[in-house]
Design a protein around this motif. Sequence first.
Motif, PDB file in Angstrom:
ATOM      1  N   PHE A 159      40.975  39.771  29.349  1.00 25.68           N
ATOM      2  CA  PHE A 159      39.579  40.113  29.628  1.00 25.68           C
ATOM      3  C   PHE A 159      38.875  38.980  30.353  1.00 25.68           C
ATOM      4  CE2 PHE A 159      35.079  40.233  28.393  1.00 25.68           C
ATOM      5  CZ  PHE A 159      34.718  41.458  28.949  1.00 25.68           C
ATOM      6  N   LEU A 160      39.108  37.730  29.916  1.00 25.47           N
ATOM      7  CA  LEU A 160      38.428  36.602  30.541  1.00 25.47           C
ATOM      8  C   LEU A 160      38.922  36.362  31.952  1.00 25.47           C
ATOM      9  CD1 LEU A 160      38.184  34.127  27.505  1.00 25.47           C
ATOM     10  CD2 LEU A 160      36.389  35.580  28.474  1.00 25.47           C
ATOM     11  N   ILE A 161      40.232  36.619  32.211  1.00 25.94           N
ATOM     12  CA  ILE A 161      40.704  36.543  33.599  1.00 25.94           C
ATOM     13  C   ILE A 161      39.979  37.587  34.448  1.00 25.94           C
ATOM     14  CG2 ILE A 161      42.700  36.970  35.091  1.00 25.94           C
ATOM     15  CD1 ILE A 161      44.439  35.706  32.906  1.00 25.94           C
ATOM     16  N   TYR A 162      39.846  38.763  33.912  1.00 23.02           N
ATOM     17  CA  TYR A 162      39.142  39.851  34.618  1.00 23.02           C
ATOM     18  C   TYR A 162      37.678  39.477  34.833  1.00 23.02           C
ATOM     19  CZ  TYR A 162      36.728  44.377  35.022  1.00 23.02           C
ATOM     20  OH  TYR A 162      35.906  45.426  35.401  1.00 23.02           O
ATOM     21  N   ALA A 186      37.254  36.842  37.477  1.00 25.05           N
ATOM     22  CA  ALA A 186      37.453  37.401  38.822  1.00 25.05           C
ATOM     23  C   ALA A 186      36.212  38.171  39.274  1.00 25.05           C
ATOM     24  CB  ALA A 186      38.689  38.302  38.826  1.00 25.05           C
ATOM     25  N   ILE A 187      35.630  38.973  38.375  1.00 26.67           N
ATOM     26  CA  ILE A 187      34.434  39.745  38.728  1.00 26.67           C
ATOM     27  C   ILE A 187      33.271  38.798  39.006  1.00 26.67           C
ATOM     28  CG2 ILE A 187      32.764  41.407  37.835  1.00 26.67           C
ATOM     29  CD1 ILE A 187      35.440  42.628  38.619  1.00 26.67           C
ATOM     30  N   GLY A 228      34.613  24.557  40.849  1.00 21.80           N
ATOM     31  CA  GLY A 228      34.514  24.731  39.408  1.00 21.80           C
ATOM     32  C   GLY A 228      35.881  24.850  38.763  1.00 21.80           C
ATOM     33  N   LEU A 229      35.830  25.223  37.478  1.00 26.82           N
ATOM     34  CA  LEU A 229      37.054  25.340  36.708  1.00 26.82           C
ATOM     35  C   LEU A 229      37.492  26.779  36.559  1.00 26.82           C
ATOM     36  CD1 LEU A 229      36.180  22.774  33.899  1.00 26.82           C
ATOM     37  CD2 LEU A 229      37.620  22.404  35.914  1.00 26.82           C
ATOM     38  N   GLY A 230      36.847  27.731  37.210  1.00 31.15           N
ATOM     39  CA  GLY A 230      37.147  29.146  37.019  1.00 31.15           C
ATOM     40  C   GLY A 230      38.579  29.505  37.350  1.00 31.15           C
ATOM     41  N   CYS A 283      42.399  39.015  46.556  1.00 32.97           N
ATOM     42  CA  CYS A 283      43.153  39.746  45.524  1.00 32.97           C
ATOM     43  C   CYS A 283      43.660  38.756  44.484  1.00 32.97           C
ATOM     44  CB  CYS A 283      44.314  40.494  46.147  1.00 32.97           C
ATOM     45  SG  CYS A 283      45.315  41.406  44.939  1.00 32.97           S
ATOM     46  N   VAL A 284      43.401  39.089  43.248  1.00 33.80           N
ATOM     47  CA  VAL A 284      43.975  38.350  42.126  1.00 33.80           C
ATOM     48  C   VAL A 284      45.077  39.221  41.519  1.00 33.80           C
ATOM     49  CG1 VAL A 284      43.562  37.331  39.883  1.00 33.80           C
ATOM     50  CG2 VAL A 284      41.809  37.143  41.656  1.00 33.80           C
TER      51      VAL A 284
END
Length: 998
Positions: A915-918, A921-922, A963-965, A989-990
């Motif tokens: 979820f946090l990767i998603y 990305a959003i 950043g660290l994202g 694209c991720v």
Amino acid sequence: MSLFFAYYSVYSQNPSQVDVLTTEEGLMFRDVQAIAQDSSGHMWFGTSQGLNRYDGYHFKTYNSDKKNPNFIEEESFTAEMIMNEAKDALWFMANDRLFNLNLSTDKVKEYNETHNIKGKVLRLLKISDNSIWVITDDYWKNQGQDSKQYLQKFEDGNFRIMASIPRTNRGFSGLLQDAEGFLWWSTPNGTLKYNTDGELMASHDLGNYEWFGSEMHYVTSFFDHNNTHYYFPHTGGVKVFNEKTQRSKLIFDVEDEFGYAIEDNQHHIWFGGLQKLYRMSPKGEFIDYSEILKSRFDFTKINRLFIDASNLLWVATDNGLFKIRTDKQLFKNVFKSNKNGWGNAMRAVFEANDGTIFAHCENEGVLLFQDLDGKMDTLKLHNESENKIELQYAASFFVTNKAKTTAFTVGKTVYKIDLKTGETKSYDQFIPNLKVYGPNPLIKLRDGRLLFGYTLSRLVLFNPETEESEFVFKDTSDFTEVSDLSYFYQNREDDVVWVGTQNDGLLKIDLNGTVVERFSINTTPNVSKNRILVLEGDIDGSLWIGTYGGGLNYLSADGKTIKKYTKADGLADNNVVGIMHDEQRNLWISTYNGISYFDKENAQFQNFYVEDGLSHNEFNYSSAFKDSKNNYYFGGMNGLNSFKPEEIFKSAERFHIHFTGISGYNSKLKSRFNNDCSYLKNKAVEISPYDQYFQIDWTMPNYFNNQKNTYSTKLEGFEDQWFYQGNTSSIRYNQLPAGDYVLKIKGTDSRGNKAASILSIPITVKQIFYKKWWFIALAILAVIAIMYSIFRYRLQQALAMERLRTKISSDLHDDVGSLLSGLAMQTELMEINASEADKFKLQKIAGISRNAISQMRDLVWSIDSRRETVHDLIERMHELAEELLLPKDIAFQIDSSSIKNPNKRLTAQTKQDLFLIYKEAITNILRHSDATNIKVAFTNTSKGCVFTIQDNGSKKECYKSTGLGLSNMVMRAEKLKGELKFLKENGFCVQLHLPFNM
């Protein structure tokens, strides 16, 4: 005549028929007083220092040493001991006391006054009904006053008095049973006859002499199987007493006084005195064995005579034991000299028409004969002028004419001998064809002609009827000479003869003058040695070949194979000098060291030596013959040895092999064990898994030359073949795998006779406890229980964690969420009445509150155990997209069509990381992209799942972030053991490659 007349006096006393057992072989003490044999065949010897049990290889000692586990209270044996086979018990007398030894337990019980024993025990006897009788004497108990001697019988655990007599000042006593069942009690007052009810039947005075001032009537008696009563006068010799006529007859007049007698299975009676041993034949002929015994070791007194189950006579003396064969001598010695070592060296043997046997005594150069009446003499050879003719060494072969009235031999010339008169004719024209100082082979062909000569070029065919002769090889122009011919044998084809040579192997020649075949050490097939000593054909056309040093060879009928037999295969010796077939077509073979019998079907040898009755172990070339009465003769270095094959095996005694014990080392107890198994009823053996090794011992109770007994073993279940053990009567196994086995043992005695049966010993090697099924089952159950306990514990922990997560999520949602929502609402209300300067600050506080509410909602969702499925994840992703993208007019699609199991549970960490990767990305799209459309997809593959987030933005440079994202996204991908890729074609694209399906 001195050459062979000694045969009458020494033939039956071959010194090799006597074996010994002394302290050098392990006997505990030299002075042996008593002998017995138990049902397992073990011999028991009572000495003046204790008791020995002997199995042929090992001694077990019983004495009064308290440190000895085989302790007996008294150890000085002075009289008989007897075996009670039914009870496996040994009755013995020591220091005039009576004991009973249980063979299975080694427990000793004394019988004394409490069992009605009346004093010192003087004699012990077991009679034909197996009852035990003793003679006791209370002289020492009563201090000589009114003392008596008692005849007592063992009944119901006590000794019943059957008869008694007054005791004189001498305590001599003897007890035996005659062939009719009566008991004879020899006393100083005479010899008394009782029945088994204790009734006195007769009293006889068989001797009257003075003994140190006392009148004595005591004599020792003996009864044979015919109930003949022998007794031994104090003055010496042997007398026979006729009870009906009350008369005695002296049958053996010698000065020697005898004390013992025994009868063997040939009905010879052996008489033993102080230093004398005689054997009397059923015909009454006496033979003195005394000198033979003294030649083996010195002694001063014979103490006892005993015949064991194999009919071996044991003679106990004050210096050890003699063992004498009593069975019929297997071989009859003819023309044997009294000289030790080489005596009358014999060569050719043949038979005259009246059955007289002739043989050439090589060292004396004379022709000896023995007629059907046993008369032996020398045939004096002379020519028609009465001049003496002497046979030389070269005269090794003799043949007779068809009528067996004349004989031909080849020496320095050819001789024709009249077997009645000795008149001899010489054919000196053949001298150039003969070898003067060596053997000249000679054979009579089936057509009556003689073939002789020592080289191929000098081979002569001679017709004794017409006296015509011719050379076999007439044309020697194209010819390879072979000299030193040694033996001829005519093939099944009349014109073909096999020729043995001294240096060139074996030849097959045609009497028309050609060499058909040659076999040597260099041909294929090859003979073992080039020196051939004897040939013997078989009925199928094959040939047996005796060699010098190469053993026995067998040439097949087709001539394509030669099989070799040597000492390693059981042949008596590798120098084979004589071969003859018997009626069963098996072979009898004379060698330089004994005679071998060869069973062709089983390919087994059985050997015979001087201890079996041979006059000498070394035999001579060209000295084997079978007469018309099926007597076989082999000539050797001291006379002829005659036998009938069927009688050899008729007299063979076969023995059973007995299991005697097991020993080994136990690593758990750290001690050795040694268990006596001689009397076990159940022969099964159990081996502990801690036994590092174990050894099985056995014996075959054939005690004559028992060092020549041989054995083979096979452990069924572990070995698939027999292994030869030689004379070793034990076998050791180290760390044998667990399982069930059967040890099988077969043996042969010193003559080669097989044991009566194969001994089978079941052996079970126990499995160590941790390899047993029950332990493995318990271990598996224990592992299962532990695993179940761990599972239960983890399940309880997981459930507790879920409950905790649910509680935390609920508390955060209800309490903290309410506070943040209230804060945001209060801030918005304050903003209405605030100044322009404060409105910005209040708006910022309201934004932070809403953002905190959003992040808290994400956190609550991630730890809520009620939201753990793939479907819940996708639903939350929809919520986030609607919350963040729709206000920005960004369209989105989430494709979850390839997800097979939307109800699949995800771990809290996996759900949060995805979820946090998603979300990252959003968030990046919103911050850095001008995208108007976002596609999110889950695609399952054979290797896992591909999670794709694709936008259609064009400002690619804006994706560079300080950043660290992106780093956090990579870190979370690694935690999922996935691979994260960033693609910048057709937007950004991720791509997350997961190792599992969704």
